[in-house]
Structures are given as C-alpha cells and as structure tokens.
Design a protein around this motif. Sequence first.
Motif, PDB file in Angstrom:
ATOM      1  N   THR A 270       0.836  -1.206   0.000  1.00 52.20           N
ATOM      2  CA  THR A 270       0.000   0.000   0.000  1.00 52.20           C
ATOM      3  C   THR A 270       0.869   1.253   0.000  1.00 52.20           C
ATOM      4  OG1 THR A 270      -1.796  -1.126   1.164  1.00 52.20           O
ATOM      5  CG2 THR A 270      -1.757   1.278   1.291  1.00 52.20           C
ATOM      6  N   VAL A 271       1.944   1.243   0.788  1.00 53.25           N
ATOM      7  CA  VAL A 271       2.866   2.382   0.803  1.00 53.25           C
ATOM      8  C   VAL A 271       3.457   2.594  -0.582  1.00 53.25           C
ATOM      9  CG1 VAL A 271       5.015   3.315   1.750  1.00 53.25           C
ATOM     10  CG2 VAL A 271       3.419   2.082   3.237  1.00 53.25           C
ATOM     11  N   SER A 272       3.858   1.494  -1.208  1.00 54.21           N
ATOM     12  CA  SER A 272       4.439   1.578  -2.547  1.00 54.21           C
ATOM     13  C   SER A 272       3.438   2.157  -3.539  1.00 54.21           C
ATOM     14  CB  SER A 272       4.889   0.187  -3.010  1.00 54.21           C
ATOM     15  OG  SER A 272       5.429   0.247  -4.314  1.00 54.21           O
ATOM     16  N   ASN A 273       2.193   1.728  -3.465  1.00 58.03           N
ATOM     17  CA  ASN A 273       1.170   2.238  -4.381  1.00 58.03           C
ATOM     18  C   ASN A 273       0.922   3.728  -4.183  1.00 58.03           C
ATOM     19  OD1 ASN A 273       0.760  -0.205  -5.640  1.00 58.03           O
ATOM     20  ND2 ASN A 273      -0.925  -0.819  -4.283  1.00 58.03           N
ATOM     21  N   VAL A 274       0.946   4.183  -2.938  1.00 60.31           N
ATOM     22  CA  VAL A 274       0.730   5.598  -2.652  1.00 60.31           C
ATOM     23  C   VAL A 274       1.871   6.426  -3.228  1.00 60.31           C
ATOM     24  CG1 VAL A 274       0.650   7.335  -0.820  1.00 60.31           C
ATOM     25  CG2 VAL A 274      -0.690   5.228  -0.600  1.00 60.31           C
ATOM     26  N   LEU A 275       3.114   5.986  -2.986  1.00 54.84           N
ATOM     27  CA  LEU A 275       4.273   6.751  -3.433  1.00 54.84           C
ATOM     28  C   LEU A 275       4.383   6.796  -4.955  1.00 54.84           C
ATOM     29  CD1 LEU A 275       6.953   5.612  -0.814  1.00 54.84           C
ATOM     30  CD2 LEU A 275       5.622   7.730  -0.851  1.00 54.84           C
ATOM     31  N   ARG A 276       3.906   5.748  -5.620  1.00 56.07           N
ATOM     32  CA  ARG A 276       4.006   5.703  -7.082  1.00 56.07           C
ATOM     33  C   ARG A 276       2.707   6.107  -7.757  1.00 56.07           C
ATOM     34  NH1 ARG A 276       7.415   0.020  -7.255  1.00 56.07           N
ATOM     35  NH2 ARG A 276       9.081   0.781  -5.900  1.00 56.07           N
TER      36      ARG A 276
ATOM     37  N   LYS B 272      -5.597   1.360  -6.336  1.00 58.29           N
ATOM     38  CA  LYS B 272      -6.729   2.021  -5.682  1.00 58.29           C
ATOM     39  C   LYS B 272      -6.476   2.084  -4.184  1.00 58.29           C
ATOM     40  CE  LYS B 272     -10.166   0.655  -9.148  1.00 58.29           C
ATOM     41  NZ  LYS B 272     -11.458  -0.044  -9.400  1.00 58.29           N
ATOM     42  N   VAL B 273      -6.249   3.309  -3.703  1.00 61.87           N
ATOM     43  CA  VAL B 273      -6.016   3.529  -2.276  1.00 61.87           C
ATOM     44  C   VAL B 273      -6.955   4.631  -1.812  1.00 61.87           C
ATOM     45  CG1 VAL B 273      -4.333   4.146  -0.504  1.00 61.87           C
ATOM     46  CG2 VAL B 273      -3.586   2.892  -2.545  1.00 61.87           C
ATOM     47  N   GLY B 274      -7.682   4.378  -0.725  1.00 60.48           N
ATOM     48  CA  GLY B 274      -8.612   5.370  -0.201  1.00 60.48           C
ATOM     49  C   GLY B 274      -7.900   6.636   0.257  1.00 60.48           C
ATOM     50  N   GLU B 275      -8.616   7.747   0.223  1.00 59.09           N
ATOM     51  CA  GLU B 275      -8.021   9.034   0.576  1.00 59.09           C
ATOM     52  C   GLU B 275      -7.541   9.055   2.020  1.00 59.09           C
ATOM     53  OE1 GLU B 275      -7.140  11.594  -1.283  1.00 59.09           O
ATOM     54  OE2 GLU B 275      -7.722  10.308  -2.963  1.00 59.09           O
ATOM     55  N   GLU B 276      -8.298   8.450   2.916  1.00 58.11           N
ATOM     56  CA  GLU B 276      -7.880   8.429   4.325  1.00 58.11           C
ATOM     57  C   GLU B 276      -6.591   7.635   4.495  1.00 58.11           C
ATOM     58  OE1 GLU B 276      -9.476   6.884   8.700  1.00 58.11           O
ATOM     59  OE2 GLU B 276     -10.841   6.939   6.992  1.00 58.11           O
ATOM     60  N   THR B 277      -6.520   6.492   3.830  1.00 55.51           N
ATOM     61  CA  THR B 277      -5.306   5.672   3.906  1.00 55.51           C
ATOM     62  C   THR B 277      -4.123   6.395   3.267  1.00 55.51           C
ATOM     63  OG1 THR B 277      -6.622   3.640   3.800  1.00 55.51           O
ATOM     64  CG2 THR B 277      -4.285   3.458   3.253  1.00 55.51           C
ATOM     65  N   ARG B 278      -4.378   7.027   2.135  1.00 54.21           N
ATOM     66  CA  ARG B 278      -3.313   7.767   1.454  1.00 54.21           C
ATOM     67  C   ARG B 278      -2.760   8.871   2.364  1.00 54.21           C
ATOM     68  NH1 ARG B 278      -2.130   8.087  -3.765  1.00 54.21           N
ATOM     69  NH2 ARG B 278      -4.097   7.051  -4.292  1.00 54.21           N
ATOM     70  N   ALA B 279      -3.648   9.585   3.029  1.00 54.45           N
ATOM     71  CA  ALA B 279      -3.206  10.659   3.909  1.00 54.45           C
ATOM     72  C   ALA B 279      -2.398  10.111   5.078  1.00 54.45           C
ATOM     73  CB  ALA B 279      -4.418  11.437   4.430  1.00 54.45           C
ATOM     74  N   ARG B 280      -2.817   8.961   5.599  1.00 55.07           N
ATOM     75  CA  ARG B 280      -2.095   8.350   6.718  1.00 55.07           C
ATOM     76  C   ARG B 280      -0.692   7.910   6.299  1.00 55.07           C
ATOM     77  NH1 ARG B 280      -5.780   5.004   7.895  1.00 55.07           N
ATOM     78  NH2 ARG B 280      -4.834   2.966   7.480  1.00 55.07           N
ATOM     79  N   VAL B 281      -0.585   7.372   5.090  1.00 55.34           N
ATOM     80  CA  VAL B 281       0.729   6.940   4.582  1.00 55.34           C
ATOM     81  C   VAL B 281       1.647   8.143   4.377  1.00 55.34           C
ATOM     82  CG1 VAL B 281       1.926   5.959   2.585  1.00 55.34           C
ATOM     83  CG2 VAL B 281      -0.096   4.812   3.519  1.00 55.34           C
ATOM     84  N   LEU B 282       1.119   9.193   3.766  1.00 52.09           N
ATOM     85  CA  LEU B 282       1.945  10.381   3.503  1.00 52.09           C
ATOM     86  C   LEU B 282       2.374  11.038   4.808  1.00 52.09           C
ATOM     87  CD1 LEU B 282       0.041  11.931   0.452  1.00 52.09           C
ATOM     88  CD2 LEU B 282       2.194  10.650   0.446  1.00 52.09           C
ATOM     89  N   ALA B 283       1.523  10.990   5.811  1.00 56.45           N
ATOM     90  CA  ALA B 283       1.887  11.537   7.119  1.00 56.45           C
ATOM     91  C   ALA B 283       3.016  10.720   7.736  1.00 56.45           C
ATOM     92  CB  ALA B 283       0.670  11.551   8.043  1.00 56.45           C
ATOM     93  N   ALA B 284       2.961   9.399   7.558  1.00 57.47           N
ATOM     94  CA  ALA B 284       4.023   8.534   8.083  1.00 57.47           C
ATOM     95  C   ALA B 284       5.334   8.780   7.351  1.00 57.47           C
ATOM     96  CB  ALA B 284       3.601   7.072   7.953  1.00 57.47           C
ATOM     97  N   VAL B 285       5.255   8.968   6.048  1.00 57.26           N
ATOM     98  CA  VAL B 285       6.446   9.272   5.253  1.00 57.26           C
ATOM     99  C   VAL B 285       7.101  10.550   5.746  1.00 57.26           C
ATOM    100  CG1 VAL B 285       7.229  10.013   2.967  1.00 57.26           C
ATOM    101  CG2 VAL B 285       5.703   8.045   3.187  1.00 57.26           C
ATOM    102  N   GLU B 286       6.274  11.562   6.008  1.00 55.99           N
ATOM    103  CA  GLU B 286       6.793  12.853   6.467  1.00 55.99           C
ATOM    104  C   GLU B 286       7.374  12.738   7.872  1.00 55.99           C
ATOM    105  OE1 GLU B 286       7.848  16.800   6.251  1.00 55.99           O
ATOM    106  OE2 GLU B 286       7.072  15.486   4.657  1.00 55.99           O
ATOM    107  N   ALA B 287       6.675  12.031   8.738  1.00 54.39           N
ATOM    108  CA  ALA B 287       7.111  11.917  10.130  1.00 54.39           C
ATOM    109  C   ALA B 287       8.425  11.158  10.251  1.00 54.39           C
ATOM    110  CB  ALA B 287       6.022  11.234  10.957  1.00 54.39           C
TER     111      ALA B 287
END
Length: 344
Positions: free
Chosen positions: A17-23, A27-42
Amino acid sequence: MTTLSQVAQHAGVTSATVSNVLRQRGKVGEETRARVLAAVEALGYRPHLTARALAEGSAPTLALMVASIANPFYPEFALAAEQAARQHGRFLIVCNTNDDPDIGRAYLDQIAGTLSDGVLVMNAKLRVDDLKMTQRRGAPVVLGMWEKPHEPPGLPCVAVDFHLAGALAARHLIALGHRKIGILFGGGASCIHSERERGFHDALAELGHSDAVVRIMHVHDSVEGGLSAGAEMLADGLVTAVFATNDLPALGMLHAAADLGIKVPQQLSVIGITDIQSARQARPALTTVALPTEQAAAMSIALLLELIANPSLGSPMRTAEAPQLVVRASTAVVPKRRLKRRSD
C-alpha cells in the motif's frame, strides 16, 4: 535510514500500500493515502532509487557521458540536458570519462540499464561496437551533436552541421579581406574537428581563395593549447587572421596576441566555433559560430526517451538547427600593415 516496512508499520498498512501511494498507482482510499503520507513525512522516508531500479528493471535516471567535464562546453550542454530530463520527470547522471575509453566502458557496464534507463554520449571516445553492445543489453544509446549529418553513425543521434560552421567562419574572414589565415586545429590530427576544418577549406575553394590558409597547427583543444601555439603562429607577423576549430584555442590565441603586443582586431582577427559563455565574456569578445547547444541537448533527451518507450525505432537521426555566425569584437577588416610584435 527509514525503510518502506517501517513506514507501513507506522501507518498501519502493508508495504504494498505504501508503494502504491508513493508511485500513485492502484486504488487507495483518501484516508489511507493521507495516513501513509503523514508517516512518510514523520519518519523522513526517501525511496532507495538504486534498489528500486534493480528490482523493477528500470530507473528514473538518464546518463550523460562526456569526454571532459573540465571543458566548459560540456557543463553548458549538461545544464540544458538536465533541464530537459527534469521536464520529463527524470534525473540526469553526468559521467566524466576524462578522455579515457576504459572509464567510458566501465560506466556503460555499471550504469546503463541499471542505474540509468538510457545513455546520451557526447564525444566520449567510445567505439561504436561498445555502444551497440549496450543497446543489445536493453539500454538505448543516443549520440549527441553528431558532427557528420551526411554520414549516419549507425546509432540514434542528433546531428549538427559542423561543416557549415567551418564554412561560415571562412566566409566571414574572406569577406573582411583576409588572405593570410592560420588554423588552430583543436584536438589533434584525428579529432572529430576535421569536419569543421573541411568546411572551412571547402568554403575557401568556393570563394576562389584555396591558398588563403598559410599555416595550420594541431593543438590541444584548450585555452592552453591556443596560448602555447600563439608564439609560433604569430612569430613572423604573416597571418592576419586565425580560425580555431573550437572556442577554447581561440581564447588562448587572444591571450597569446596580448602577450605579444598584437592588438585584436586591429592587427589580428580571431574566430572560433561553439559560442561558450567564456566567448561572450572575453575582452575583446570573441567572434564565433554559435552551435544550437541547448536545442541539441533537448532533442537528444527527447530522442532517448522515445527509444526507451519504443526500442523498435531503430537508429533515427534528428538534425538540429543550423549554426549561426555571431560577430563580436575579435574580427575586423584586414590590417593595412603586417603584424609587428611589441619587441619590434
């Protein structure tokens, strides 16, 4: 260094899922996408490009191989190529071969098709067979600023009419009345600059002044090469103009003339080919034949990307715009009196 798995654990999702968000795929839900991007930033996660390239068999980078990064022409070409690559979402790796074919072959073996999806080659003194081998391994190769449009190299290339560049220089000097011309042939007798010199001689012949060249010197393609040749070229005051097959020896000739007390352009005219930044900054500013450097760099990157997307294109040759004469302060009408050195 933070790993993809650590980002996934922090976000409470799978590594896929992380890989799909970064690339930006799947299909990734907006809430999940936001959570992944927040983890990437943190966690300060950054993708490992080398590992990704090896895993996927492709890379977000292109390679540019140059003969010598010390030659100011190549940084100018590299800047234009990097800008073009970035516009297409690619990074550019600049590989300096230092005029050593062994270093060039090592780059081809270690980078082409792994760290880089394709290779743009600029006068790196590599054999065509080596470059074709790289193509057979799946990494497209493009020759940038190929100097002989009438002789396709059997590899994809972007050509520039250097024969015309030499001809333009000859016509300019003849129009100014010069009939005693010296040539600084940069890079040695077997250098690719031969096309520039051939264009110069062909234009003289067309104008009925084949005998206008009274002195030819083969010099290192550098400012130092032109400077060291100056004392011999100008010793007897015979030549009234000097044509250099590249701007660097031409700039060196300007220095040599100053050392000898010869005024440019009142007593000696000097013209080069390329139009590097230093030619515009010299005093007197150097008359030269400008090459379409930025356009050729952009065309080369575009052709390389076409070949990456469609390897079946074969070996197309694209031709850049024609060189243009740029008249500055280093050329003038032939002097009425022969050159005299300060010591005279």
